[in-house]
Design a protein around this motif. Structure first.
Motif, short mmCIF file in Angstrom:
data_model
loop_
_atom_site.label_atom_id
_atom_site.label_comp_id
_atom_site.label_asym_id
_atom_site.label_seq_id
_atom_site.Cartn_x
_atom_site.Cartn_y
_atom_site.Cartn_z
N LYS A 138 0.83 -1.21 0.00
CA LYS A 138 0.00 0.00 0.00
C LYS A 138 0.86 1.26 0.00
CE LYS A 138 -3.78 2.25 2.51
NZ LYS A 138 -4.68 2.16 3.70
N TYR B 64 3.96 1.50 -1.06
CA TYR B 64 4.63 1.58 -2.36
C TYR B 64 3.67 2.09 -3.42
CZ TYR B 64 7.45 0.21 -6.39
OH TYR B 64 8.17 0.22 -7.56
N ARG B 65 2.44 1.60 -3.40
CA ARG B 65 1.44 2.03 -4.36
C ARG B 65 1.18 3.53 -4.25
NH1 ARG B 65 -4.86 -0.12 -4.29
NH2 ARG B 65 -5.47 0.60 -6.37
N GLN B 66 1.02 4.00 -3.03
CA GLN B 66 0.76 5.43 -2.82
C GLN B 66 1.94 6.28 -3.28
OE1 GLN B 66 -0.08 5.34 1.38
NE2 GLN B 66 -2.28 5.02 1.09
N CYS C 278 4.13 5.53 -5.64
CA CYS C 278 4.16 5.54 -7.11
C CYS C 278 3.11 6.49 -7.67
CB CYS C 278 3.93 4.12 -7.64
SG CYS C 278 5.32 3.01 -7.41
N GLU C 279 1.92 6.46 -7.09
CA GLU C 279 0.84 7.33 -7.57
C GLU C 279 1.20 8.80 -7.40
OE1 GLU C 279 -2.42 5.84 -5.32
OE2 GLU C 279 -2.99 4.33 -6.84
N LYS D 51 1.50 5.45 -12.32
CA LYS D 51 0.27 4.70 -12.08
C LYS D 51 0.41 3.24 -12.48
CE LYS D 51 -4.70 4.71 -13.02
NZ LYS D 51 -5.82 5.39 -13.72
N ALA E 249 2.34 1.37 -9.90
CA ALA E 249 1.52 1.24 -8.70
C ALA E 249 0.55 0.07 -8.82
CB ALA E 249 0.75 2.54 -8.44
N GLU E 250 -0.12 -0.01 -9.95
CA GLU E 250 -1.09 -1.08 -10.15
C GLU E 250 -0.42 -2.43 -10.33
OE1 GLU E 250 -4.41 -0.87 -9.76
OE2 GLU E 250 -3.79 1.09 -9.01
N TRP F 23 0.58 -3.66 -6.85
CA TRP F 23 -0.63 -3.94 -6.08
C TRP F 23 -1.30 -5.23 -6.56
CZ3 TRP F 23 -2.20 -2.65 -1.53
CH2 TRP F 23 -3.52 -2.94 -1.14
#
Length: 286
Positions: free
Chosen positions: A249, A251-253, A255-256, A261, A264-265, A268
């Motif tokens: 989570k 790492y995803r945030q 990247c965003e 994007k 991030a996806e 995830w």
């Protein structure tokens, strides 16, 4: 302990300005039965000239093309002879009784892995450690999932332990210690000699923690590895999966926020596959 040989593994890369303090701290040890295995990971500065100032048959100098700290440590451990293996980074140093006291503590308490407490120096000044970095003793696998709780330069382990927990992952340019200590904490209780016998220097821009990007991705790789090792019980599996979710989570945030994007996806979705009970290839997490 007189017949115990300790192999000190010291990897270095362009640390001519710092390695002398590390070397001096080895030669100042009250415990004398050691060999010092220096692995020069392709230095292009005056590192060799500094090392050549030390004329001692206990020094083993190994040179390799630049392959990173994990490959350097693995190379040194492969070539060393000691029953005990002590790690020392080339910009850290030990107090004189470090080896003597730590070996005695290990042998008296029957530990295969042990660390000392440490002094933190940041940008040349001593600083207090935040409480969350306090070192535990014993079995603490679940606590080690959140952050690395073992410091390489503080640590000694037996060759028996290395055969179980090694080697360092050469595919990880950073967080390689977090990865291996997860395996260590799963396999053994870790001893703590609660004396500040190691001096850990930090705060410089050339350190791995500051110059290697995507540390969170490497920690995710380490968690995927431990989750797929087949050695965790149900509680350990649940704890590791929960931590994987937290780090994925974060790492995803990150990247965003940086406009990445797709990355991030991608990561995830890999986490979601793990959460759903599917194995994933570690090649996707380099």
């Amino acid at each position: 302990m007189d017949d115990t040989l300790v192999s000190i593994i010291l990897p270095t890369y362009n640390r001519a300005d710092y390695i002398r303090s590390a070397l001096d701290s080895v030669f100042s040890q009250t415990f004398r039965n050691w060999e010092l295995v220096i692995i020069d990971d392709g230095s292009t500065d005056d590192t060799v000239a500094v090392i050549n100032d030390y004329d001692d048959s206990r020094i083993v100098y190994l040179y390799q093309e630049n392959r990173g700290v994990s490959a350097a440590r693995n190379h040194g451990i492969e070539k060393c002879r000691g029953q005990y293996i002590a790690l020392l980074d080339s910009d850290d140093e030990w107090l004189p009784k470090k080896l003597e006291k730590q070996l005695r503590y290990m042998q008296e308490n029957d530990f295969e892995i042990c660390q000392t407490d440490e002094i933190w120096i940041r940008n040349g000044k001593r600083v207090n450690q935040p409480k969350k970095y306090s070192k535990p003793e014993g079995w603490f696998f679940e606590s080690s999932l959140q952050m690395c709780l073992i410091s390489p330069s503080c640590t000694i382990f037996t060759r028996k332990a290395w055969d179980v927990i090694g080697p360092f992952d050469v595919e990880m340019p950073s967080c390689e210690d977090y990865d291996m200590w997860l395996r260590a904490c799963l396999a053994y209780p870790v001893g703590l000699l609660s004396e500040r016998l190691t001096v850990k220097h930090g705060g410089r821009s050339d350190q791995l923690s500051n110059c290697v990007p995507c540390a969170d991705l490497h920690r995710i790789r380490a968690l995927v590895k431990i989750l797929q090792c087949g050695k965790l019980d149900a509680d350990q599996q649940a704890a590791a999966m929960s931590e994987l979710g937290s780090k994925a989570k974060i790492y995803r945030q990150g990247c965003e926020k940086r406009g990445k994007k797709d990355e991030a996806e991608r990561v995830w979705n890999l986490f979601c596959m793990m959460r759903d009970g599917k194995n994933i290839s570690l090649n996707l997490l380099r």
